[in-house]
Scaffold this active site. Structure first.
Site, short mmCIF file in Angstrom:
data_model
loop_
_atom_site.label_atom_id
_atom_site.label_comp_id
_atom_site.label_asym_id
_atom_site.label_seq_id
_atom_site.Cartn_x
_atom_site.Cartn_y
_atom_site.Cartn_z
N ARG A 137 38.52 29.26 26.93
CA ARG A 137 37.64 30.39 26.58
C ARG A 137 38.44 31.52 25.92
O ARG A 137 39.52 31.87 26.37
CB ARG A 137 36.98 30.91 27.88
CG ARG A 137 36.08 32.09 27.65
CD ARG A 137 34.95 32.16 28.64
NE ARG A 137 35.35 32.55 29.99
CZ ARG A 137 34.49 32.64 31.01
NH1 ARG A 137 33.22 32.34 30.83
NH2 ARG A 137 34.91 32.99 32.20
N ARG A 169 41.07 36.26 28.78
CA ARG A 169 40.93 37.20 29.89
C ARG A 169 42.19 37.14 30.73
O ARG A 169 42.76 36.07 30.93
CB ARG A 169 39.72 36.79 30.75
CG ARG A 169 38.45 37.48 30.36
CD ARG A 169 37.24 36.92 31.03
NE ARG A 169 37.32 36.78 32.48
CZ ARG A 169 36.24 36.55 33.24
NH1 ARG A 169 35.04 36.47 32.70
NH2 ARG A 169 36.36 36.41 34.53
N LYS A 214 27.01 30.81 33.20
CA LYS A 214 26.07 31.80 33.77
C LYS A 214 25.78 32.92 32.77
O LYS A 214 24.63 33.28 32.56
CB LYS A 214 26.63 32.41 35.07
CG LYS A 214 26.79 31.40 36.20
CD LYS A 214 27.15 32.08 37.51
CE LYS A 214 28.52 32.76 37.50
NZ LYS A 214 29.66 31.84 37.38
N ARG A 253 40.48 31.67 41.57
CA ARG A 253 39.05 32.02 41.43
C ARG A 253 38.16 30.85 41.79
O ARG A 253 37.14 31.01 42.45
CB ARG A 253 38.77 32.48 39.98
CG ARG A 253 39.37 33.85 39.69
CD ARG A 253 39.39 34.13 38.20
NE ARG A 253 38.05 34.16 37.63
CZ ARG A 253 37.78 33.81 36.37
NH1 ARG A 253 38.74 33.38 35.57
NH2 ARG A 253 36.55 33.87 35.93
N ARG A 292 28.08 36.69 45.69
CA ARG A 292 29.09 35.63 45.65
C ARG A 292 29.52 35.22 47.05
O ARG A 292 30.38 34.35 47.18
CB ARG A 292 30.33 36.15 44.91
CG ARG A 292 30.52 35.56 43.51
CD ARG A 292 31.72 36.26 42.93
NE ARG A 292 32.34 35.58 41.84
CZ ARG A 292 32.17 35.90 40.55
NH1 ARG A 292 31.33 36.84 40.21
NH2 ARG A 292 32.84 35.26 39.63
P1 AMP Z 1 33.29 37.10 36.64
O1 AMP Z 1 33.34 37.68 35.26
O2 AMP Z 1 31.88 36.98 37.16
O3 AMP Z 1 34.06 35.81 36.73
O4 AMP Z 1 34.00 38.15 37.61
C1 AMP Z 1 35.37 38.51 37.41
C2 AMP Z 1 36.00 38.87 38.73
O5 AMP Z 1 35.31 40.01 39.32
C3 AMP Z 1 35.94 37.81 39.82
O6 AMP Z 1 36.98 36.87 39.69
C4 AMP Z 1 36.10 38.65 41.08
O7 AMP Z 1 37.43 39.07 41.26
C5 AMP Z 1 35.28 39.88 40.74
N1 AMP Z 1 33.87 39.74 41.15
C6 AMP Z 1 32.80 39.49 40.35
N2 AMP Z 1 31.67 39.42 41.06
C7 AMP Z 1 32.01 39.63 42.35
C8 AMP Z 1 31.28 39.66 43.58
N3 AMP Z 1 29.94 39.44 43.62
N4 AMP Z 1 31.97 39.90 44.72
C9 AMP Z 1 33.28 40.13 44.69
N5 AMP Z 1 34.03 40.09 43.59
C10 AMP Z 1 33.41 39.84 42.41
#
Ligand code: AMP
Length: 220
Positions: free
Chosen positions: A128, A161, A13, A172, A89
Site C-alpha cells: 500500500r 505509512r 474497510k 497490528r 476494535r
Molecule cells: P487504522 O488506520 O484504522 O489502521 O488505524 C491506525 C492505528 O490507529 C491503529 O493501528 C491503532 O494503533 C490506532 N487505532 C485505530 N482505531 C483504533 C481503535 N478503535 N482503538 C484503539 N486504537 C485504534
C-alpha cells in the site's frame, strides 16, 4: 442506519466505507484518520498517540479512544446514519458504543465483517502507498500509479505509512486477531452480522454490500 465495518488491516474497510457513504448518503467516521491527525499535534495526548500508533503499532487505550469517539459523535447529527471504520476494535469499545447509542435512542444496526486471509492482509499492507499530499491510496500490485512513486491525481509523492513496515504490520495484525476478532462473535450473537468475502474485486464487494444493506432498509 448505523453500520460498523470490521476486518483485518488491508481488508478494504476504508475503500468500502467511502463507497457506502457516497451510495447511501451516510456520515463517515474513520478512527485511524482522527488519530493520525491528533498524532501530529504537539501536545501530551498528540505525542502519546503518535508513539502508540506509529511506533509501537498497538491500540490506543479503550477509555481514551471512547472519549475521542464520543466527543466526535456528540457534535454530529446521526439521523441519516453513519459508517464506522476502525472503531470499535475491542469488545469493551463495542459495548461502550452500544451504551452511548442507547443513550441517544439508537443502536448498531449492522456489523459488516470483511473477511480476508492473513496472507492477503500482509501482502496488501506491504504494497500500500499513500499520496503525501491528497491522501489517495494505491496498491503497487493491484492498483499501481502510472508513474512510479508519483500520485496520478495530484502529482504528490507516494509514501508508505510509518506503521506499515513488517514489524508494525505484524503487531497490528496480532492486535486485530486477539482483540478485534471477538467482536464478530458478539455481532453474530446479536443477529446483526453481515459476513462478506473481502477477497473479491472492490466494486463487486461494494455492490453486494449496498444490496444487503438496502434490503435491510436505509434510514431505519
Ligand atoms: P487504522 O488506520 O484504522 O489502521 O488505524 C491506525 C492505528 O490507529 C491503529 O493501528 C491503532 O494503533 C490506532 N487505532 C485505530 N482505531 C483504533 C481503535 N478503535 N482503538 C484503539 N486504537 C485504534
Amino acid at each position: 442506519m448505523i453500520v460498523l465495518l470490521i476486518g483485518p488491516q488491508g481488508s478494504g474497510k476504508g475503500e468500502q466505507a467511502a463507497r457506502l457513504v457516497k451510495k447511501m448518503n451516510l456520515l463517515y467516521f474513520a478512527a485511524g484518520d482522527l488519530l493520525r491527525d491528533l498524532a501530529q499535534e504537539n501536545s501530551k495526548t498528540g505525542r502519546q498517540i503518535n508513539q502508540i500508533i506509529n511506533i509501537d503499532g498497538k491500540l490506543i487505550p479503550d477509555d481514551l479512544m471512547n472519549q475521542l469517539v464520543f466527543g466526535f459523535l456528540d457534535e454530529q447529527n446521526l439521523s441519516s446514519g453513519i459508517v464506522f471504520d476502525g472503531y470499535p476494535r475491542t469488545s469493551y469499545q463495542f459495548e461502550e458504543l452500544e451504551k452511548y447509542l442507547e443513550g441517544i435512542g439508537k443502536k448498531i444496526d449492522k456489523v459488516v465483517y470483511l473477511k480476508i486471509s492473513e496472507q492477503t492482509a500482509i501482502t496488501r499492507l506491504a504494497s500500500r502507498r499513500i499520496c503525501s499530499q491528497c491522501k489517495a491510496v494505491y496498491n503497487l500490485v493491484t492498483d499501481p500509479p502510472e508513474k512510479e512513486g508519483v500520485c496520478d491525481e495530484c502529482g504528490g509523492t507516494l509514501t508508505q505509512r510509518p506503521d506499515e513496515n513488517p514489524e508494525a504490520i505484524r503487531a497490528r495484525l496480532n492486535a486485530y486477531y486477539q482483540l478485534t476478532e471477538p467482536l464478530i462473535g458478539q455481532a453474530r450473537a446479536r443477529g446483526i452480522l453481515e459476513e462478506v468475502d473481502g477477497e473479491r474485486p472492490i466494486e463487486v464487494i461494494s455492490e453486494d454490500l449496498v444490496k444487503r444493506l438496502t434490503s435491510f432498509g436505509v434510514g431505519k
